[in-house]
Motif scaffolding. Sequence first.
Motif, PDB file in Angstrom:
ATOM      1  N   GLY A 168      -8.731  19.493  39.545  1.00 16.73           N
ATOM      2  CA  GLY A 168      -8.051  20.489  38.638  1.00 16.73           C
ATOM      3  C   GLY A 168      -6.385  19.934  37.930  1.00 16.73           C
ATOM      4  N   ASN A 169      -6.328  19.298  39.175  1.00 14.81           N
ATOM      5  CA  ASN A 169      -4.396  19.505  38.948  1.00 14.81           C
ATOM      6  C   ASN A 169      -4.981  17.927  37.999  1.00 14.81           C
ATOM      7  OD1 ASN A 169      -3.295  21.447  38.986  1.00 14.81           O
ATOM      8  ND2 ASN A 169      -3.095  20.747  41.264  1.00 14.81           N
ATOM      9  N   PHE A 170      -5.621  16.650  38.408  1.00 19.88           N
ATOM     10  CA  PHE A 170      -5.232  15.037  37.829  1.00 19.88           C
ATOM     11  C   PHE A 170      -5.890  15.856  36.357  1.00 19.88           C
ATOM     12  CE2 PHE A 170      -8.657  12.500  36.873  1.00 19.88           C
ATOM     13  CZ  PHE A 170      -7.911  11.417  37.174  1.00 19.88           C
ATOM     14  N   ALA A 171      -7.112  16.080  36.500  1.00 16.52           N
ATOM     15  CA  ALA A 171      -8.272  16.929  35.008  1.00 16.52           C
ATOM     16  C   ALA A 171      -6.827  17.283  33.841  1.00 16.52           C
ATOM     17  CB  ALA A 171      -8.724  17.845  35.162  1.00 16.52           C
ATOM     18  N   LYS A 172      -5.970  18.046  34.459  1.00 12.61           N
ATOM     19  CA  LYS A 172      -5.108  18.274  32.977  1.00 12.61           C
ATOM     20  C   LYS A 172      -4.338  17.009  32.753  1.00 12.61           C
ATOM     21  CE  LYS A 172      -4.959  23.269  35.035  1.00 12.61           C
ATOM     22  NZ  LYS A 172      -3.466  24.129  35.289  1.00 12.61           N
ATOM     23  N   THR A 173      -3.484  16.107  34.178  1.00 19.16           N
ATOM     24  CA  THR A 173      -2.395  15.338  33.971  1.00 19.16           C
ATOM     25  C   THR A 173      -3.358  14.174  33.312  1.00 19.16           C
ATOM     26  OG1 THR A 173      -1.505  15.403  36.457  1.00 19.16           O
ATOM     27  CG2 THR A 173      -1.259  13.592  35.259  1.00 19.16           C
ATOM     28  N   VAL A 174      -3.862  14.372  32.799  1.00 22.23           N
ATOM     29  CA  VAL A 174      -5.363  13.447  31.817  1.00 22.23           C
ATOM     30  C   VAL A 174      -5.637  13.898  30.457  1.00 22.23           C
ATOM     31  CG1 VAL A 174      -5.788  11.767  33.600  1.00 22.23           C
ATOM     32  CG2 VAL A 174      -7.485  13.026  33.166  1.00 22.23           C
ATOM     33  N   GLY A 175      -5.357  15.403  30.857  1.00 29.69           N
ATOM     34  CA  GLY A 175      -5.488  15.339  29.215  1.00 29.69           C
ATOM     35  C   GLY A 175      -6.668  16.218  29.089  1.00 29.69           C
ATOM     36  N   ILE A 176      -7.960  16.574  30.223  1.00 26.17           N
ATOM     37  CA  ILE A 176      -9.158  16.722  30.579  1.00 26.17           C
ATOM     38  C   ILE A 176      -8.743  18.073  31.031  1.00 26.17           C
ATOM     39  CG2 ILE A 176     -11.618  16.623  30.885  1.00 26.17           C
ATOM     40  CD1 ILE A 176     -10.798  14.024  31.783  1.00 26.17           C
ATOM     41  N   GLY A 177     -10.033  19.631  30.227  1.00 28.31           N
ATOM     42  CA  GLY A 177     -10.321  20.603  31.137  1.00 28.31           C
ATOM     43  C   GLY A 177     -10.474  21.044  32.769  1.00 28.31           C
ATOM     44  N   PRO A 178      -9.979  21.582  33.325  1.00 30.19           N
ATOM     45  CA  PRO A 178     -10.548  21.650  34.730  1.00 30.19           C
ATOM     46  C   PRO A 178     -11.669  21.839  34.635  1.00 30.19           C
ATOM     47  CG  PRO A 178      -7.703  22.763  33.969  1.00 30.19           C
ATOM     48  CD  PRO A 178      -8.791  22.234  33.075  1.00 30.19           C
ATOM     49  N   LYS A 179     -12.483  22.975  33.685  1.00 26.23           N
ATOM     50  CA  LYS A 179     -13.957  22.883  33.798  1.00 26.23           C
ATOM     51  C   LYS A 179     -14.432  22.253  33.881  1.00 26.23           C
ATOM     52  CE  LYS A 179     -13.354  28.044  33.248  1.00 26.23           C
ATOM     53  NZ  LYS A 179     -13.838  29.194  32.318  1.00 26.23           N
ATOM     54  N   LYS A 180     -14.079  20.798  33.330  1.00 25.81           N
ATOM     55  CA  LYS A 180     -14.419  19.740  32.203  1.00 25.81           C
ATOM     56  C   LYS A 180     -14.774  18.969  33.812  1.00 25.81           C
ATOM     57  CE  LYS A 180     -13.704  20.412  27.242  1.00 25.81           C
ATOM     58  NZ  LYS A 180     -13.038  20.163  26.265  1.00 25.81           N
ATOM     59  N   ILE A 181     -13.784  18.622  34.397  1.00 23.57           N
ATOM     60  CA  ILE A 181     -13.850  17.121  35.231  1.00 23.57           C
ATOM     61  C   ILE A 181     -14.991  17.688  36.158  1.00 23.57           C
ATOM     62  CG2 ILE A 181     -12.455  17.962  36.641  1.00 23.57           C
ATOM     63  CD1 ILE A 181     -12.041  15.113  35.898  1.00 23.57           C
ATOM     64  N   LEU A 197     -11.761   5.376  31.442  1.00 17.85           N
ATOM     65  CA  LEU A 197     -11.603   5.368  29.891  1.00 17.85           C
ATOM     66  C   LEU A 197     -12.302   4.520  29.855  1.00 17.85           C
ATOM     67  CD1 LEU A 197      -7.885   4.632  30.605  1.00 17.85           C
ATOM     68  CD2 LEU A 197      -8.742   5.752  28.701  1.00 17.85           C
ATOM     69  N   ALA A 198     -12.852   3.369  30.318  1.00 21.51           N
ATOM     70  CA  ALA A 198     -14.421   2.466  29.954  1.00 21.51           C
ATOM     71  C   ALA A 198     -15.074   3.501  29.612  1.00 21.51           C
ATOM     72  CB  ALA A 198     -15.022   1.730  31.248  1.00 21.51           C
ATOM     73  N   ALA A 199     -16.005   4.669  30.080  1.00 20.03           N
ATOM     74  CA  ALA A 199     -16.937   4.839  29.526  1.00 20.03           C
ATOM     75  C   ALA A 199     -16.872   6.204  28.444  1.00 20.03           C
ATOM     76  CB  ALA A 199     -17.738   6.196  30.844  1.00 20.03           C
ATOM     77  N   GLY A 200     -15.926   6.155  28.075  1.00 20.32           N
ATOM     78  CA  GLY A 200     -14.766   6.902  26.633  1.00 20.32           C
ATOM     79  C   GLY A 200     -15.141   8.831  26.596  1.00 20.32           C
ATOM     80  N   TYR A 201     -14.867   9.184  28.458  1.00 18.47           N
ATOM     81  CA  TYR A 201     -15.205  10.817  28.218  1.00 18.47           C
ATOM     82  C   TYR A 201     -14.126  10.538  28.426  1.00 18.47           C
ATOM     83  CZ  TYR A 201     -19.167  10.970  30.930  1.00 18.47           C
ATOM     84  OH  TYR A 201     -20.556  10.955  30.610  1.00 18.47           O
ATOM     85  N   LEU A 202     -12.502  10.627  28.207  1.00 21.77           N
ATOM     86  CA  LEU A 202     -11.102  10.595  28.189  1.00 21.77           C
ATOM     87  C   LEU A 202     -11.017  11.092  26.622  1.00 21.77           C
ATOM     88  CD1 LEU A 202      -8.413   8.980  30.449  1.00 21.77           C
ATOM     89  CD2 LEU A 202      -9.870  11.263  30.727  1.00 21.77           C
ATOM     90  N   GLN A 203     -12.100   9.794  25.367  1.00 17.93           N
ATOM     91  CA  GLN A 203     -11.404  10.528  24.053  1.00 17.93           C
ATOM     92  C   GLN A 203     -12.302  11.712  23.572  1.00 17.93           C
ATOM     93  OE1 GLN A 203     -11.828   7.420  25.854  1.00 17.93           O
ATOM     94  NE2 GLN A 203     -10.494   6.319  25.202  1.00 17.93           N
ATOM     95  N   ALA A 204     -13.656  11.408  24.387  1.00 18.59           N
ATOM     96  CA  ALA A 204     -14.435  12.326  24.106  1.00 18.59           C
ATOM     97  C   ALA A 204     -14.173  13.726  24.269  1.00 18.59           C
ATOM     98  CB  ALA A 204     -15.856  12.199  24.490  1.00 18.59           C
ATOM     99  N   HIS A 205     -13.846  13.638  25.685  1.00 18.76           N
ATOM    100  CA  HIS A 205     -13.816  15.378  26.062  1.00 18.76           C
ATOM    101  C   HIS A 205     -12.101  15.889  26.650  1.00 18.76           C
ATOM    102  CE1 HIS A 205     -17.452  15.488  27.365  1.00 18.76           C
ATOM    103  NE2 HIS A 205     -18.019  14.155  27.766  1.00 18.76           N
ATOM    104  N   ALA A 206     -11.254  14.859  25.612  1.00 21.20           N
ATOM    105  CA  ALA A 206     -10.254  15.452  25.392  1.00 21.20           C
ATOM    106  C   ALA A 206      -9.838  17.125  25.183  1.00 21.20           C
ATOM    107  CB  ALA A 206      -9.177  14.755  24.757  1.00 21.20           C
TER     108      ALA A 206
END
Length: 254
Positions: free
Chosen positions: A167-180, A244-253
């Motif tokens: 959950g903390n990693f998710a916040k750091t890269v700009g993804i909601g903790p639940k989404k990760i 990044l390669a899978a496009g998740y960081l942009q799509a699920h920011a």
Amino acid sequence: MTNLICKAFEGHNIRIVTDEQGEPWFVAADVASALGYTDTDQAIRRHCKAAKSSPVETTGQVRHLFVIPERDIYRLIIRSKLESAELFEEWVVSDVLPSIRKNGGYIAGQEQDTAELIIAKALMVAQSVIDRKTMELQRAQEQIAIQAPKADFADRVAGADKGVLLGNFAKTVGIGPKKIFAMLRELRILMTGGNRHNLPFQQYLDLGYFEVIEKPYEINGETRLAFSPTITGKGQQWLTQKLLAAGYLQAHAA
């Protein structure tokens, strides 16, 4: 509009009409289609600032079509993704327009340009190519800017010894903790269901990307164990690049 001219460029018919001053206007849909735009109406709305409706006689009937002047052709060329866009530009600048302005219509091979006119046309082509390449560079720089903060984060955590909660990693890269967790289950990194739900597959534990922390707790006088996955520094770098390669960081920011 008068003097309908119809010429082909690599299998595309380009219709051209002239106004009362003898200036050429190109049927916008013909140009957009030749330049590879699948939605020609959208391309005209977005990029053609001087488009206007004009009666054009075609197949024995008069239809009102959008026509564009020379400057709008360059706007479509600059934004075209086709390699042949530059050839189209050269055809228009060096062949079609000089003939129309000299003869009142397109007559292939009849124009005899002066040295000054040849130089002027070459400069026009060069400037258009520069504008197009500049736009491509800007797009690439924008994409790098989007990805750079997350990639930089991955580099900084690569040598970290202590893992962090997902959950903390998710916040750091700009993804909601639940989404990760949903994302990693979809990628078959975390397991689904049973008492191993949301825990990493063994292969990722063996690679050193994750660790599982056991925490005892009591319920109704009985001691039980709770399992929480953490992601190591090595795992954070790997997972950031994978997302990044899978496009998740942009799509699920978040």
